[in-house]
Design a protein around this motif. Structure first.
Motif, PDB file in Angstrom:
ATOM      1  N   THR A 127     -71.402 -19.734  -6.780  1.00 19.72           N
ATOM      2  CA  THR A 127     -72.497 -19.971  -7.713  1.00 19.72           C
ATOM      3  C   THR A 127     -73.273 -18.682  -7.954  1.00 19.72           C
ATOM      4  OG1 THR A 127     -72.679 -22.190  -6.766  1.00 19.72           O
ATOM      5  CG2 THR A 127     -74.480 -21.468  -8.177  1.00 19.72           C
ATOM      6  N   PHE A 128     -73.461 -17.912  -6.875  1.00 21.46           N
ATOM      7  CA  PHE A 128     -74.158 -16.622  -6.929  1.00 21.46           C
ATOM      8  C   PHE A 128     -75.526 -16.754  -7.588  1.00 21.46           C
ATOM      9  CE2 PHE A 128     -69.522 -15.760  -7.045  1.00 21.46           C
ATOM     10  CZ  PHE A 128     -69.401 -15.093  -5.841  1.00 21.46           C
TER      11      PHE A 128
ATOM     12  N   MET B 125     -69.699 -10.489   0.428  1.00 19.46           N
ATOM     13  CA  MET B 125     -68.511 -11.318   0.210  1.00 19.46           C
ATOM     14  C   MET B 125     -67.645 -10.717  -0.907  1.00 19.46           C
ATOM     15  SD  MET B 125     -66.585 -13.862   0.936  1.00 19.46           S
ATOM     16  CE  MET B 125     -67.563 -14.741   2.161  1.00 19.46           C
TER      17      MET B 125
ATOM     18  N   LYS C  45     -72.660 -31.002  -8.392  1.00 12.01           N
ATOM     19  CA  LYS C  45     -72.406 -30.715  -6.973  1.00 12.01           C
ATOM     20  C   LYS C  45     -73.677 -30.754  -6.138  1.00 12.01           C
ATOM     21  CE  LYS C  45     -71.374 -26.564  -5.942  1.00 12.01           C
ATOM     22  NZ  LYS C  45     -70.773 -25.213  -5.863  1.00 12.01           N
TER      23      LYS C  45
ATOM     24  N   GLU D 186     -66.289 -21.236 -13.755  1.00 15.14           N
ATOM     25  CA  GLU D 186     -65.580 -22.284 -13.015  1.00 15.14           C
ATOM     26  C   GLU D 186     -66.163 -23.626 -13.450  1.00 15.14           C
ATOM     27  OE1 GLU D 186     -66.599 -22.636  -8.850  1.00 15.14           O
ATOM     28  OE2 GLU D 186     -64.665 -23.513  -8.367  1.00 15.14           O
TER      29      GLU D 186
ATOM     30  N   LYS E  29     -58.889 -25.274  -9.073  1.00 15.40           N
ATOM     31  CA  LYS E  29     -58.563 -24.029  -8.377  1.00 15.40           C
ATOM     32  C   LYS E  29     -57.117 -23.581  -8.590  1.00 15.40           C
ATOM     33  CE  LYS E  29     -62.246 -22.856  -5.639  1.00 15.40           C
ATOM     34  NZ  LYS E  29     -63.073 -24.005  -6.027  1.00 15.40           N
TER      35      LYS E  29
ATOM     36  N   GLY F 282     -65.544 -18.274   1.370  1.00 15.25           N
ATOM     37  CA  GLY F 282     -66.372 -18.188   2.563  1.00 15.25           C
ATOM     38  C   GLY F 282     -65.933 -19.250   3.562  1.00 15.25           C
TER      39      GLY F 282
ATOM     40  N   THR G  57     -72.196 -13.928   5.751  1.00 11.93           N
ATOM     41  CA  THR G  57     -73.238 -13.070   6.315  1.00 11.93           C
ATOM     42  C   THR G  57     -74.320 -13.975   6.907  1.00 11.93           C
ATOM     43  OG1 THR G  57     -72.806 -11.370   4.663  1.00 11.93           O
ATOM     44  CG2 THR G  57     -74.958 -11.292   5.779  1.00 11.93           C
TER      45      THR G  57
ATOM     46  N   VAL H 228     -78.857 -15.247   5.667  1.00 14.00           N
ATOM     47  CA  VAL H 228     -79.341 -15.083   4.298  1.00 14.00           C
ATOM     48  C   VAL H 228     -78.760 -16.192   3.424  1.00 14.00           C
ATOM     49  CG1 VAL H 228     -77.642 -13.239   3.952  1.00 14.00           C
ATOM     50  CG2 VAL H 228     -79.427 -13.562   2.255  1.00 14.00           C
TER      51      VAL H 228
HETATM   52  N1  C2G Z   1     -71.857 -16.101   1.093  1.00 12.10           N
HETATM   53  C1  C2G Z   1     -71.802 -15.301   2.229  1.00 12.10           C
HETATM   54  N2  C2G Z   1     -72.885 -15.173   3.031  1.00 12.10           N
HETATM   55  C2  C2G Z   1     -74.041 -15.814   2.737  1.00 12.10           C
HETATM   56  C3  C2G Z   1     -74.127 -16.614   1.592  1.00 12.10           C
HETATM   57  C4  C2G Z   1     -73.006 -16.753   0.772  1.00 12.10           C
HETATM   58  O1  C2G Z   1     -70.751 -14.707   2.538  1.00 12.10           O
HETATM   59  N3  C2G Z   1     -75.071 -15.682   3.584  1.00 12.10           N
HETATM   60  C5  C2G Z   1     -70.668 -16.241   0.249  1.00 12.10           C
HETATM   61  C6  C2G Z   1     -70.133 -17.672   0.197  1.00 12.10           C
HETATM   62  O2  C2G Z   1     -69.359 -17.966   1.350  1.00 12.10           O
HETATM   63  C7  C2G Z   1     -69.321 -17.640  -1.066  1.00 12.10           C
HETATM   64  C8  C2G Z   1     -70.090 -16.636  -1.958  1.00 12.10           C
HETATM   65  O3  C2G Z   1     -70.945 -15.897  -1.076  1.00 12.10           O
HETATM   66  O4  C2G Z   1     -68.031 -17.111  -0.797  1.00 12.10           O
HETATM   67  C9  C2G Z   1     -70.921 -17.362  -2.998  1.00 12.10           C
HETATM   68  O5  C2G Z   1     -71.781 -18.256  -2.334  1.00 12.10           O
HETATM   69  P1  C2G Z   1     -72.356 -19.533  -3.084  1.00 12.10           P
HETATM   70  O6  C2G Z   1     -72.959 -19.115  -4.350  1.00 12.10           O
HETATM   71  O7  C2G Z   1     -73.173 -20.329  -2.115  1.00 12.10           O
HETATM   72  O8  C2G Z   1     -70.992 -20.289  -3.417  1.00 12.10           O
HETATM   73  P2  C2G Z   1     -70.724 -21.843  -3.428  1.00 12.10           P
HETATM   74  O9  C2G Z   1     -71.825 -22.536  -4.149  1.00 12.10           O
HETATM   75  O10 C2G Z   1     -70.383 -22.293  -2.050  1.00 12.10           O
HETATM   76  O11 C2G Z   1     -69.409 -21.882  -4.312  1.00 12.10           O
HETATM   77  O12 C2G Z   1     -65.544 -23.215  -5.812  1.00 12.10           O
HETATM   78  C10 C2G Z   1     -66.630 -22.900  -5.020  1.00 12.10           C
HETATM   79  C11 C2G Z   1     -67.896 -23.061  -5.788  1.00 12.10           C
HETATM   80  O13 C2G Z   1     -67.943 -22.180  -6.861  1.00 12.10           O
HETATM   81  C12 C2G Z   1     -69.133 -23.036  -4.954  1.00 12.10           C
END
Ligand code: C2G
Length: 130
Positions: free
Chosen positions: A9-10, A20, A44, A72, A78, A93, A115, A118
């Motif tokens: 989502t970022f 990441m 979601k 996405e 996927k 992740g 990480t 955070v």
């Molecule tokens: N991430 C990380 N460390 C954190 C926070 C997030 O490494 N402290 C990584 C997550 O594991 C992910 C990426 O950053 O690989 C993006 O995180 P999110 O935006 O939370 O992604 P998410 O909502 O889980 O993705 O198909 C998957 C979906 O798009 C949802």
């Protein structure tokens, strides 16, 4: 060339997201990122992200390790995304550990540790209480 694909989502982009993306990019020659769309997020998580899909895409697309971004639309697509983008490696992740193992027949599936300490949720909490 080895193509890596990852998804997220970022929202409220932070250093955990950056790490990441950097680690995913290091596993190949080009990194393609699927940024989850606003509708997928609503479905979601039950709320809209702080930053819109267009804003989140613009931020991720501007990062040096990122070659290409796309929206996405569904978690169930996927396999199609991996094939469309000819990805050799899918990186997720480790909160998704095991969830995409069935794609092992079309690409390598790698889960990387997150990480610690955070998160967007913690950031929103911190901002709203200071
Ligand atoms: N991430 C990380 N460390 C954190 C926070 C997030 O490494 N402290 C990584 C997550 O594991 C992910 C990426 O950053 O690989 C993006 O995180 P999110 O935006 O939370 O992604 P998410 O909502 O889980 O993705 O198909 C998957 C979906 O798009 C949802």
């Amino acid at each position: 060339a080895r193509t890596v694909i990852t998804f997220g989502t970022f929202d409220v982009f932070h250093v955990g997201h950056l790490r990441m993306i950097e680690r995913a990019a290091a596993l190949g020659d080009r990194l393609v990122v699927g940024v989850s769309g606003d509708e997928l997020n609503l479905a979601k998580k039950g709320r809209e992200p702080i930053f819109s899909q267009a804003e989140r895409l613009a931020i991720v697309a501007a990062l040096k390790p990122v070659s290409e971004v796309f929206v996405e639309e569904s978690l169930e697509l996927k396999r199609d995304y991996v094939l469309q983008h000819r990805a050799d490696v899918l990186v997720m992740g480790d909160d998704w550990e095991g969830k995409f193992d069935e794609l092992g027949d079309v690409c390598e599936v790698v889960y990387l540790p997150r990480t610690p300490a955070v998160s967007t949720t913690a950031l929103i909490e911190k901002i709203s209480t200071t």
